[in-house]
Design an enzyme around this catalytic site. Structure first.
Site, PDB file in Angstrom:
ATOM      1  N   ASP A 202       0.792  -1.248   0.000  1.00  0.00           N
ATOM      2  CA  ASP A 202       0.000   0.000   0.000  1.00  0.00           C
ATOM      3  C   ASP A 202       0.818   1.290   0.000  1.00  0.00           C
ATOM      4  O   ASP A 202       0.273   2.368  -0.250  1.00  0.00           O
ATOM      5  CB  ASP A 202      -0.996  -0.004   1.171  1.00  0.00           C
TER       6      ASP A 202
ATOM      7  N   HIS B 109       6.424  -7.970  -1.228  1.00  0.00           N
ATOM      8  CA  HIS B 109       5.337  -8.337  -2.146  1.00  0.00           C
ATOM      9  C   HIS B 109       5.054  -7.275  -3.197  1.00  0.00           C
ATOM     10  O   HIS B 109       3.979  -7.271  -3.796  1.00  0.00           O
ATOM     11  CB  HIS B 109       4.071  -8.675  -1.347  1.00  0.00           C
TER      12      HIS B 109
ATOM     13  N   CYS C  35       7.873  -6.981 -21.939  1.00  0.00           N
ATOM     14  CA  CYS C  35       9.286  -6.549 -21.939  1.00  0.00           C
ATOM     15  C   CYS C  35       9.835  -6.395 -20.515  1.00  0.00           C
ATOM     16  O   CYS C  35      11.027  -6.179 -20.334  1.00  0.00           O
ATOM     17  CB  CYS C  35       9.460  -5.246 -22.717  1.00  0.00           C
TER      18      CYS C  35
ATOM     19  N   THR D 232       0.744  -9.369  11.170  1.00  0.00           N
ATOM     20  CA  THR D 232       0.727 -10.380  10.099  1.00  0.00           C
ATOM     21  C   THR D 232       0.213 -11.703  10.647  1.00  0.00           C
ATOM     22  O   THR D 232       0.558 -12.082  11.772  1.00  0.00           O
ATOM     23  CB  THR D 232       2.114 -10.575   9.435  1.00  0.00           C
TER      24      THR D 232
ATOM     25  N   GLU E 132      -4.666 -10.850  17.293  1.00  0.00           N
ATOM     26  CA  GLU E 132      -5.019 -12.248  17.556  1.00  0.00           C
ATOM     27  C   GLU E 132      -3.773 -13.112  17.678  1.00  0.00           C
ATOM     28  O   GLU E 132      -2.686 -12.703  17.307  1.00  0.00           O
ATOM     29  CB  GLU E 132      -5.858 -12.788  16.386  1.00  0.00           C
TER      30      GLU E 132
ATOM     31  N   ALA F 154      -2.036  -2.367  16.577  1.00  0.00           N
ATOM     32  CA  ALA F 154      -0.702  -1.822  16.307  1.00  0.00           C
ATOM     33  C   ALA F 154      -0.680  -0.303  16.523  1.00  0.00           C
ATOM     34  O   ALA F 154       0.287   0.235  17.058  1.00  0.00           O
ATOM     35  CB  ALA F 154      -0.294  -2.153  14.873  1.00  0.00           C
TER      36      ALA F 154
HETATM   37  P1  OAD Z   1      -3.459 -11.056   6.884  1.00  0.00           P
HETATM   38  O1  OAD Z   1      -4.739 -10.423   6.460  1.00  0.00           O
HETATM   39  O2  OAD Z   1      -3.270 -12.496   6.597  1.00  0.00           O
HETATM   40  O3  OAD Z   1      -3.277 -10.886   8.451  1.00  0.00           O
HETATM   41  C1  OAD Z   1      -3.488  -9.675   9.084  1.00  0.00           C
HETATM   42  C2  OAD Z   1      -3.114  -9.860  10.536  1.00  0.00           C
HETATM   43  O4  OAD Z   1      -3.208  -8.590  11.166  1.00  0.00           O
HETATM   44  C3  OAD Z   1      -4.002 -10.818  11.317  1.00  0.00           C
HETATM   45  O5  OAD Z   1      -3.157 -11.693  12.065  1.00  0.00           O
HETATM   46  C4  OAD Z   1      -4.804  -9.919  12.251  1.00  0.00           C
HETATM   47  O6  OAD Z   1      -5.059 -10.526  13.512  1.00  0.00           O
HETATM   48  C5  OAD Z   1      -3.863  -8.739  12.413  1.00  0.00           C
HETATM   49  N1  OAD Z   1      -4.505  -7.439  12.675  1.00  0.00           N
HETATM   50  C6  OAD Z   1      -5.641  -6.932  12.143  1.00  0.00           C
HETATM   51  N2  OAD Z   1      -5.850  -5.683  12.566  1.00  0.00           N
HETATM   52  C7  OAD Z   1      -4.820  -5.373  13.389  1.00  0.00           C
HETATM   53  C8  OAD Z   1      -4.438  -4.209  14.143  1.00  0.00           C
HETATM   54  N3  OAD Z   1      -5.178  -3.106  14.109  1.00  0.00           N
HETATM   55  N4  OAD Z   1      -3.305  -4.256  14.860  1.00  0.00           N
HETATM   56  C9  OAD Z   1      -2.543  -5.402  14.902  1.00  0.00           C
HETATM   57  N5  OAD Z   1      -2.851  -6.503  14.219  1.00  0.00           N
HETATM   58  C10 OAD Z   1      -3.954  -6.494  13.463  1.00  0.00           C
HETATM   59  O7  OAD Z   1      -2.281 -10.150   6.285  1.00  0.00           O
HETATM   60  P2  OAD Z   1      -0.769 -10.541   6.017  1.00  0.00           P
HETATM   61  O8  OAD Z   1      -0.231 -11.385   7.102  1.00  0.00           O
HETATM   62  O9  OAD Z   1      -0.082  -9.284   5.682  1.00  0.00           O
HETATM   63  O10 OAD Z   1       0.098 -11.363  -0.170  1.00  0.00           O
HETATM   64  O11 OAD Z   1      -0.914 -11.419   4.710  1.00  0.00           O
HETATM   65  C11 OAD Z   1       0.221 -11.855   4.067  1.00  0.00           C
HETATM   66  C12 OAD Z   1       0.006 -11.840   2.569  1.00  0.00           C
HETATM   67  O12 OAD Z   1      -1.180 -12.543   2.226  1.00  0.00           O
HETATM   68  C13 OAD Z   1      -0.218 -10.458   1.985  1.00  0.00           C
HETATM   69  O13 OAD Z   1       0.983  -9.736   1.777  1.00  0.00           O
HETATM   70  C14 OAD Z   1      -0.887 -10.785   0.690  1.00  0.00           C
HETATM   71  C15 OAD Z   1      -1.858 -11.840   1.160  1.00  0.00           C
HETATM   72  O14 OAD Z   1      -2.235 -12.759   0.204  1.00  0.00           O
HETATM   73  C16 OAD Z   1       0.253 -10.920  -1.397  1.00  0.00           C
HETATM   74  O15 OAD Z   1      -0.406 -10.008  -1.863  1.00  0.00           O
HETATM   75  C17 OAD Z   1       1.330 -11.627  -2.145  1.00  0.00           C
END
Ligand code: OAD
Length: 240
Positions: free
Chosen positions: A104, A119, A130, A188, A215, A231
């Site tokens: 983002d 990513h 190309c 994450t 979580e 966060a």
């Molecule tokens: P996810 O959507 O899998 O996980 C988000 C995490 O953030 C979860 O563990 C939530 O509990 C946590 N969360 C949500 N809100 C929060 C907050 N306000 N403060 C702290 N934690 C919070 O996202 P990613 O782990 O980033 O890949 O997913 C990994 C990849 O999966 C992404 O980069 C994307 C996706 O497919 C690609 O686009 C290649």
């Protein structure tokens, strides 16, 4: 392992070589939807229809419409106190790297500079023919898919399922994790590989690990300190 915020704050303050790994959760409070969990994008959409090279080959217009919709949400979003706390941390540490899975651009907009994007970047496009890559911040495009000057289709320069990570970014991330004293993992789900493998890698090379997440994740039981919460609220307390 659970621990106090005070303990985690002290560990962060003491460490000279810090690596931070972020995921979609850090941008959630900016209004950018996460992928998994309540309200997550993958609850509404099927990844294989939108985020694979095969999907783009089959229906590039549909894939682009989805990315333009995500761009429109991100364009309205602003960095939150979580992003800003990481900018402060970077300024204080002699060795620092922010590794993000997010596309983002909110870390850069907040002011983070020592940053690798595993990513890719939703604000860049790459020609499937190309390979030319360039910045493109438009929210509307005259044709879908947009065209490169060579005539090839332009795709979002993000990593899709089944694709390799950008080699330089990955190598830099691995190098930094190997020499880190502390890894701070924020927002994450830690289920997407190879990004998630940086966590056990840090453990093997002897770094302390602090997790900030709303979580429990698969790595929560194994980290030195698992902090539950937002966060945008916890990071400013950890990095005042
Ligand atoms: P996810 O959507 O899998 O996980 C988000 C995490 O953030 C979860 O563990 C939530 O509990 C946590 N969360 C949500 N809100 C929060 C907050 N306000 N403060 C702290 N934690 C919070 O996202 P990613 O782990 O980033 O890949 O997913 C990994 C990849 O999966 C992404 O980069 C994307 C996706 O497919 C690609 O686009 C290649």
């Amino acid at each position: 392992m659970a621990c106090t915020l005070e303990q985690a704050r002290k560990w962060i303050e003491e460490a000279e070589r810090i690596v931070v790994l972020t995921g979609a959760g850090i941008s959630a409070e900016s209004g950018v939807p996460t992928f998994r969990g309540t309200g997550g994008l993958w609850r509404q959409y099927r990844p294989e229809e939108l985020a694979t090279p095969e999907a783009f080959a089959r229906d590039p217009k549909l894939v682009w419409e989805w990315y333009l919709w995500r761009r429109s949400i991100i364009a309205k979003a602003a960095p939150n106190p979580g992003h800003l706390a990481l900018v402060r941390l970077e300024a204080r540490k002699p060795e620092f790297l922010l590794i993000t899975q997010n596309v983002d651009g909110l870390h850069e907009r907040a002011g983070s500079r020592r940053l690798v994007k595993l990513h890719g970047d939703i604000w860049e496009v790459r020609c499937v023919q190309c390979g030319r890559q360039e910045r493109d911040e438009r929210l509307e495009l005259p044709e879908l898919p947009p065209r490169c000057s060579c005539g090839g289709s332009l795709r979002p320069a993000v990593v899709w399922f089944g694709e390799d990570l950008p080699e330089n970014a990955w190598n830099e991330a691995v190098r930094a994790v190997h020499s880190a004293q502390l890894l701070l993992v924020v927002g994450t789900s830690a289920v997407v590989y190879p990004a998630a493998s940086l966590i056990p890698m840090a453990r093997t090379s002897g770094a302390r690990i602090i997790e900030v997440n709303l979580e429990e994740t698969p790595y929560s039981p194994a980290v030195d300190c698992a902090l539950r919460g937002r966060a945008g609220e916890l990071l400013p307390q950890l990095i005042p």
